[in-house]
Write a protein that holds these residues in place. Structure first.
Motif, PDB file in Angstrom:
ATOM      1  N   ASP A  29     -37.169 -78.908  18.689  1.00  0.00           N
ATOM      2  CA  ASP A  29     -36.935 -80.263  18.193  1.00  0.00           C
ATOM      3  C   ASP A  29     -37.865 -81.208  18.938  1.00  0.00           C
ATOM      4  O   ASP A  29     -37.659 -81.490  20.119  1.00  0.00           O
ATOM      5  CB  ASP A  29     -35.470 -80.643  18.410  1.00  0.00           C
ATOM      6  CG  ASP A  29     -35.145 -82.013  17.844  1.00  0.00           C
ATOM      7  OD1 ASP A  29     -36.032 -82.645  17.228  1.00  0.00           O
ATOM      8  OD2 ASP A  29     -33.997 -82.471  18.040  1.00  0.00           O
ATOM      9  N   PHE A  30     -38.869 -81.699  18.254  1.00  0.00           N
ATOM     10  CA  PHE A  30     -39.844 -82.594  18.867  1.00  0.00           C
ATOM     11  C   PHE A  30     -39.615 -84.049  18.484  1.00  0.00           C
ATOM     12  O   PHE A  30     -40.445 -84.902  18.754  1.00  0.00           O
ATOM     13  CB  PHE A  30     -41.258 -82.163  18.457  1.00  0.00           C
ATOM     14  CG  PHE A  30     -41.634 -80.787  18.923  1.00  0.00           C
ATOM     15  CD1 PHE A  30     -41.816 -80.530  20.267  1.00  0.00           C
ATOM     16  CD2 PHE A  30     -41.792 -79.740  18.014  1.00  0.00           C
ATOM     17  CE1 PHE A  30     -42.160 -79.251  20.713  1.00  0.00           C
ATOM     18  CE2 PHE A  30     -42.132 -78.478  18.442  1.00  0.00           C
ATOM     19  CZ  PHE A  30     -42.324 -78.241  19.797  1.00  0.00           C
ATOM     20  N   THR A  31     -38.489 -84.384  17.870  1.00  0.00           N
ATOM     21  CA  THR A  31     -38.265 -85.739  17.378  1.00  0.00           C
ATOM     22  C   THR A  31     -38.071 -86.747  18.494  1.00  0.00           C
ATOM     23  O   THR A  31     -38.293 -87.931  18.296  1.00  0.00           O
ATOM     24  CB  THR A  31     -37.037 -85.784  16.456  1.00  0.00           C
ATOM     25  OG1 THR A  31     -35.904 -85.290  17.164  1.00  0.00           O
ATOM     26  CG2 THR A  31     -37.280 -84.978  15.191  1.00  0.00           C
ATOM     27  N   ASP A  32     -37.673 -86.356  19.683  1.00  0.00           N
ATOM     28  CA  ASP A  32     -37.437 -87.291  20.776  1.00  0.00           C
ATOM     29  C   ASP A  32     -38.674 -87.554  21.622  1.00  0.00           C
ATOM     30  O   ASP A  32     -38.637 -88.369  22.533  1.00  0.00           O
ATOM     31  CB  ASP A  32     -36.325 -86.755  21.697  1.00  0.00           C
ATOM     32  CG  ASP A  32     -34.984 -86.775  21.000  1.00  0.00           C
ATOM     33  OD1 ASP A  32     -34.849 -87.483  19.996  1.00  0.00           O
ATOM     34  OD2 ASP A  32     -34.065 -86.060  21.465  1.00  0.00           O
ATOM     35  N   GLU A  33     -39.767 -86.896  21.322  1.00  0.00           N
ATOM     36  CA  GLU A  33     -40.989 -87.100  22.102  1.00  0.00           C
ATOM     37  C   GLU A  33     -41.598 -88.449  21.801  1.00  0.00           C
ATOM     38  O   GLU A  33     -41.588 -88.927  20.665  1.00  0.00           O
ATOM     39  CB  GLU A  33     -42.017 -86.005  21.794  1.00  0.00           C
ATOM     40  CG  GLU A  33     -41.699 -84.685  22.427  1.00  0.00           C
ATOM     41  CD  GLU A  33     -42.864 -83.721  22.285  1.00  0.00           C
ATOM     42  OE1 GLU A  33     -43.958 -84.102  21.832  1.00  0.00           O
ATOM     43  OE2 GLU A  33     -42.661 -82.547  22.632  1.00  0.00           O
TER      44      GLU A  33
END
Length: 141
Positions: A133-137
């Motif tokens: 899950d890279f959405t918080d980067e």
């Protein structure tokens, strides 16, 4: 008594055996393994397998885990179990992995139908894609 027997090509079965000993602790007596090593003839594998099962009787239950369904180690093991009259109390699975091995070792042998379902269920649940899950980067500028 229940015996969990691991068979494979190469060093997969002995390696899995080692990992299961680490994780399963006191269940070591029921766990056995042998493998068809690189350059080894099938006759040597068969001799090793026969020696491995020499103390197993028709009163015992066997869970056979192999690396590949239809592979030489599993096929040879099933043929020997049939010749020795031990196939009636045997359940066999291909595609073995650590989760399946743990379930086979730790599950109660009194209900082999429940054991079969548990091993198959664990096999299906233990293989999955690990999603990132890279959405918080934070975006780089």
């Amino acid at each position: 008594m229940k015996h969990v027997i691991l068979v494979s090509h190469g060093t997969f079965a002995p390696g899995l055996h080692n990992a299961l000993n680490m994780l399963a602790g006191a269940k070591k007596d029921e766990l056995k393994s042998t493998s068809l090593q690189d350059g080894m003839g099938l006759d040597i594998f068969e001799s090793n397998f026969i020696a491995l099962i020499k103390n197993i009787t028709e009163k015992d239950k066997i869970v056979l885990l192999g690396d590949i369904i239809g592979g030489s180690p599993m096929t040879a093991a099933l043929n020997i179990l049939t010749e020795k009259g031990l196939i009636k109390n045997t359940v066999a699975f291909g595609g073995m992995n650590l989760s399946m091995g743990l379930t086979a070792v730790l599950e109660d042998e009194h209900d082999m139908e429940a054991l079969k379902k548990a091993v198959l269920s664990e096999a299906l649940e233990s293989v999955a894609e690990f999603k990132f899950d890279f959405t918080d980067e934070e975006e780089e500028i």
